[in-house]
Scaffold this active site. Structure first.
Site, PDB file in Angstrom:
ATOM      1  CG  HIS A 281      -2.110  -0.977   0.943  1.00 12.69           C
ATOM      2  ND1 HIS A 281      -3.319  -0.565   0.405  1.00 12.69           N
ATOM      3  CD2 HIS A 281      -2.212  -2.308   1.137  1.00 12.69           C
ATOM      4  CE1 HIS A 281      -4.123  -1.616   0.290  1.00 12.69           C
ATOM      5  NE2 HIS A 281      -3.457  -2.688   0.729  1.00 12.69           N
TER       6      HIS A 281
ATOM      7  CG  HIS B 148      -1.992  -6.769  -2.514  1.00 16.61           C
ATOM      8  ND1 HIS B 148      -1.352  -5.554  -2.602  1.00 16.61           N
ATOM      9  CD2 HIS B 148      -2.968  -6.605  -1.588  1.00 16.61           C
ATOM     10  CE1 HIS B 148      -1.915  -4.700  -1.781  1.00 16.61           C
ATOM     11  NE2 HIS B 148      -2.881  -5.314  -1.140  1.00 16.61           N
TER      12      HIS B 148
ATOM     13  CG  ASP C 152      -6.277  -8.977  -0.261  1.00 16.31           C
ATOM     14  OD1 ASP C 152      -6.451  -8.756   0.959  1.00 16.31           O
ATOM     15  OD2 ASP C 152      -6.250  -8.066  -1.110  1.00 16.31           O
TER      16      ASP C 152
END
Length: 396
Positions: A197, A218, A284
């Site tokens: 992020h 991810h 996720d």
């Protein structure tokens, strides 16, 4: 002392498949895997009739399932999620938090510690993934816009103390203030750090590798790349977190192989560049796993972020962006093998041994090796889950 033999199995090892094999389990541990002559002694014999027998899956990045989220902050919620993912072949996982408030973070970590290594009725909790407060706010994705923190002793010590009782993984955006202090201070105490992020530049990530960051959350999602960085500065073009993840051999990473977040060609690309030993499969997934399409809370019930499950994916309410996964690891395995064309031993490795190594628990779980826990998943030829065993005990 209890001895079980799984006979007529097609064993899925990290590098090959062995048909017509047997696997022996004694008191919850694997004692033999291969072709046995003469027959192995057993208190119980289970004929798998040629079905695949694979190691149980290990999920590094999972938020919820079957209507519950780890941020709901109750033992029942934790156990519900663990049972849900066991149905999809996951036998070990690290509960993953969302952006939340200080008390919610505290409760999440307390429950990870309390339930770590205990029987949940489903997947075993093998650590905690502390995920949220150290994001770059502009890269928060579908996470609630709640408590983002600058790493400092008054907050970090409060959270990182959980690492005294269990493996702890912490995600940090390398570009935020005091990120270097956080990683250097607590990696020396055994905390594992991911980058995620984040809208970091390539030099930010290069520095983070030197501090001790070793994994990236991810791949392709909620991260900077050449195109995003160019929006703020036209020339020269700069590389971001995506390019750095692919470049640095020191970095492992993960893909959400649900067939919605990433196309098969992106999965193939990630597999070719990083290889099966540095690329893990993750779900996720949020609370909508095994639930019908509709609106759900991502994060704590009533205080997280509302998202929608639609056609096998989590999406924002307006439907303009993806928002977490809604499928189990078995679906990710099928996508990686059938859609992306990854050989089955390597696809299974990316769902088991590779994530176990990333977490530092591969001596105990992740493959069908003597001495390891008998965490097993039985699969048919279409890779549907037929049975699941955790420590040699059937749970599905």
């Amino acid at each position: 002392m209890s001895v079980t033999v799984f006979a007529n199995a097609t064993l899925v090892l990290p590098d090959r498949i062995i048909p017509g094999a047997v696997l022996q389990v004694r008191d919850g541990r694997i004692t033999f895997a291969g072709h046995a002559e003469p027959e192995l002694a057993a208190d119980q014999a289970i004929d798998l009739e040629g079905l695949y027998l694979a190691p149980g899956f290990v999920d590094l990045h999972v938020h919820g399932g079957d209507g519950a989220d780890f941020m709901d902050g109750t033992p029942d919620a934790f156990r519900t999620v663990c049972r849900c993912h066991a149905r999809h072949g996951t036998t070990s996982l690290t509960p993953t938090s969302t952006v939340a408030t200080g008390p919610q973070y505290d409760q999440f970590l307390a429950l990870c510690r309390a339930l770590h290594g205990t029987k949940t009725g489903g997947a075993r909790i093998v650590g905690g993934h502390f995920y949220g407060p150290y994001f770059a706010r502009p890269a928060r994705g579908c996470h609630p816009d709640q408590e983002f923190l600058v790493p400092a002793p008054e907050n970090a010590e409060r959270f990182m103390s959980a690492a005294a009782d269990m493996p702890l993984v912490v995600t940090v955006a390398p570009e935020i203030e005091n990120a270097e202090w956080l990683v250097r201070t607590y990696s020396a105490r055994g905390v594992r750090f991911n980058a995620g992020h984040s809208y970091a530049t390539f030099p930010h990530v290069e520095a983070a590798v030197a501090w001790g960051v070793r994994h990236v959350d991810h791949l392709f999602c909620a991260m900077s790349d050449r195109a995003r960085l160019r929006q703020s500065q036209a020339f020269p073009m700069r590389a971001g977190l995506m390019e750095a993840t692919l470049f640095f051999d020191e970095l492992t990473t993960e893909v959400i192989a649900d067939g919605k977040h990433l196309t098969p060609e992106l999965l193939r690309f990630a597999y070719k560049v990083k290889g099966p030993d540095r690329l893990a499969l993750v779900t996720d997934s949020m609370r909508a796993v095994d639930r019908p399409d509709g609106e759900y809370w991502f994060g704590a019930e009533g205080s997280g972020e509302k998202v929608r499950k639609r056609d096998g994916a989590g999406v924002t309410l307006e439907g303009t962006a993806l928002a977490s996964g809604v499928m189990g690891m078995d679906h990710c395995l099928r996508t990686m093998h059938f859609a992306a064309g990854v050989p089955l031993p390597e696809a299974v490795r990316m769902a088991s041994l590779t994530p176990a190594r990333i977490l530092g628990v591969s001596e105990d779980i992740g493959s069908l090796e003597p001495g390891k826990r008998a965490d097993l998943v039985v699969l048919d030829r279409e890779l549907n889950v037929k049975r699941v065993y955790i420590g040699g005990e059937g749970v599905v």
